[in-house]
Design a protein around this motif. Structure first.
Motif, PDB file in Angstrom:
ATOM      1  N   ARG A   4     107.798  10.384 -15.116  1.00  0.00           N
ATOM      2  CA  ARG A   4     108.309   9.980 -16.427  1.00  0.00           C
ATOM      3  C   ARG A   4     109.521  10.878 -16.702  1.00  0.00           C
ATOM      4  O   ARG A   4     109.421  12.103 -16.586  1.00  0.00           O
ATOM      5  N   ASP A  41     102.921  11.574 -15.367  1.00  0.00           N
ATOM      6  CA  ASP A  41     101.989  10.928 -16.286  1.00  0.00           C
ATOM      7  C   ASP A  41     100.568  11.080 -15.750  1.00  0.00           C
ATOM      8  O   ASP A  41     100.240  10.557 -14.678  1.00  0.00           O
ATOM      9  N   PHE A  69      98.692   7.729 -15.260  1.00  0.00           N
ATOM     10  CA  PHE A  69      99.403   6.730 -14.469  1.00  0.00           C
ATOM     11  C   PHE A  69      98.497   5.574 -14.069  1.00  0.00           C
ATOM     12  O   PHE A  69      98.946   4.439 -13.865  1.00  0.00           O
ATOM     13  N   GLN A  96     101.576  13.089 -25.647  1.00  0.00           N
ATOM     14  CA  GLN A  96     101.584  12.173 -24.513  1.00  0.00           C
ATOM     15  C   GLN A  96     100.797  12.794 -23.351  1.00  0.00           C
ATOM     16  O   GLN A  96     100.728  14.018 -23.235  1.00  0.00           O
ATOM     17  N   VAL A 132     101.540  13.522 -20.476  1.00  0.00           N
ATOM     18  CA  VAL A 132     102.590  13.813 -19.499  1.00  0.00           C
ATOM     19  C   VAL A 132     102.837  15.317 -19.463  1.00  0.00           C
ATOM     20  O   VAL A 132     102.883  15.967 -20.515  1.00  0.00           O
TER      21      VAL A 132
END
Length: 201
Positions: A53, A90, A93, A167, A169
């Motif tokens: 990302r 991520d 994912f 997030q 991430v």
């Protein structure tokens, strides 16, 4: 059978390209960023996971925010670069595998029997495959005529808070991007010979 690339292309991708510390005062267009992604997305990842990302820091505010997460030496490079790039991974994912690997239930490969994520397997796979995609990013940038300065030397927790808050991430590495200034690089450092780094089994 595919033909080898011409020497000029191999030079640009590998032999003469360098990691840049500074850039010419030449803008980088959004179309360049899209061209980089549209090349790198075709690089292979395990089960087509594509966990990378990316945040393209184009505004001075975004570059300064990233610079505040980096060492003093790197901060100056980031603030002055035409573009700074955050390459993250991520950790969810698997939620997109129905799109990227649709012919089987690949998400199940990353779940425990109780239906919760196997965090160790997820993080290992996300790190490995986002690192692959990071390498594709470097080559794609060179392929479209830009130069890159990949770097460590940053506080990962600060980068995550600044760019991926809320997030799933985490940052893998960061980089600068632009038209490299030849005055900003040093002589090329030695590489290991074939016999030092490899063996044929």
């Amino acid at each position: 059978m595919a033909e080898p690339l011409p020497d000029a292309a191999l030079d640009r991708l590998f032999r003469t390209s360098r990691s840049y510390n500074g850039y010419l005062d030449t803008p980088v267009a959004e179309s360049d960023l899209r061209a980089i992604y549209d090349l790198m997305k075709f690089g292979p990842t395990a089960a087509n996971q594509q966990p990378v990302r990316i945040v393209w820091c184009v505004s001075q505010e975004a570059k300064d925010r990233l610079a505040a997460c980096a060492s003093a030496t790197n901060a100056a490079k980031i603030s002055k670069a035409p573009v700074a790039v955050v390459l993250g991974m991520d950790l969810e994912f698997y939620e997109k595998l129905h799109k990227t690997f649709p012919h089987t239930d690949a998400k199940a490969w990353f779940m425990k029997k109780d239906g919760t994520p196997n965090e160790a397997a997820v993080e290992e796979s996300a790190f490995r495959n986002s690192s692959l995609q990071g390498a594709y990013f470097l080559l794609a940038a060179r392929a479209v005529g830009l130069d890159v300065g990949p770097m460590s030397g940053f506080d990962a927790a600060k980068v995550d808070a600044a760019f991926f808050a809320g997030q799933p991430v985490k940052v893998n590495f960061i980089a600068t991007l632009g038209h490299g200034d030849p005055a900003s690089i040093f002589d090329r450092l030695p590489r290991l010979d074939f016999e030092e780094a490899t063996r044929i089994a």
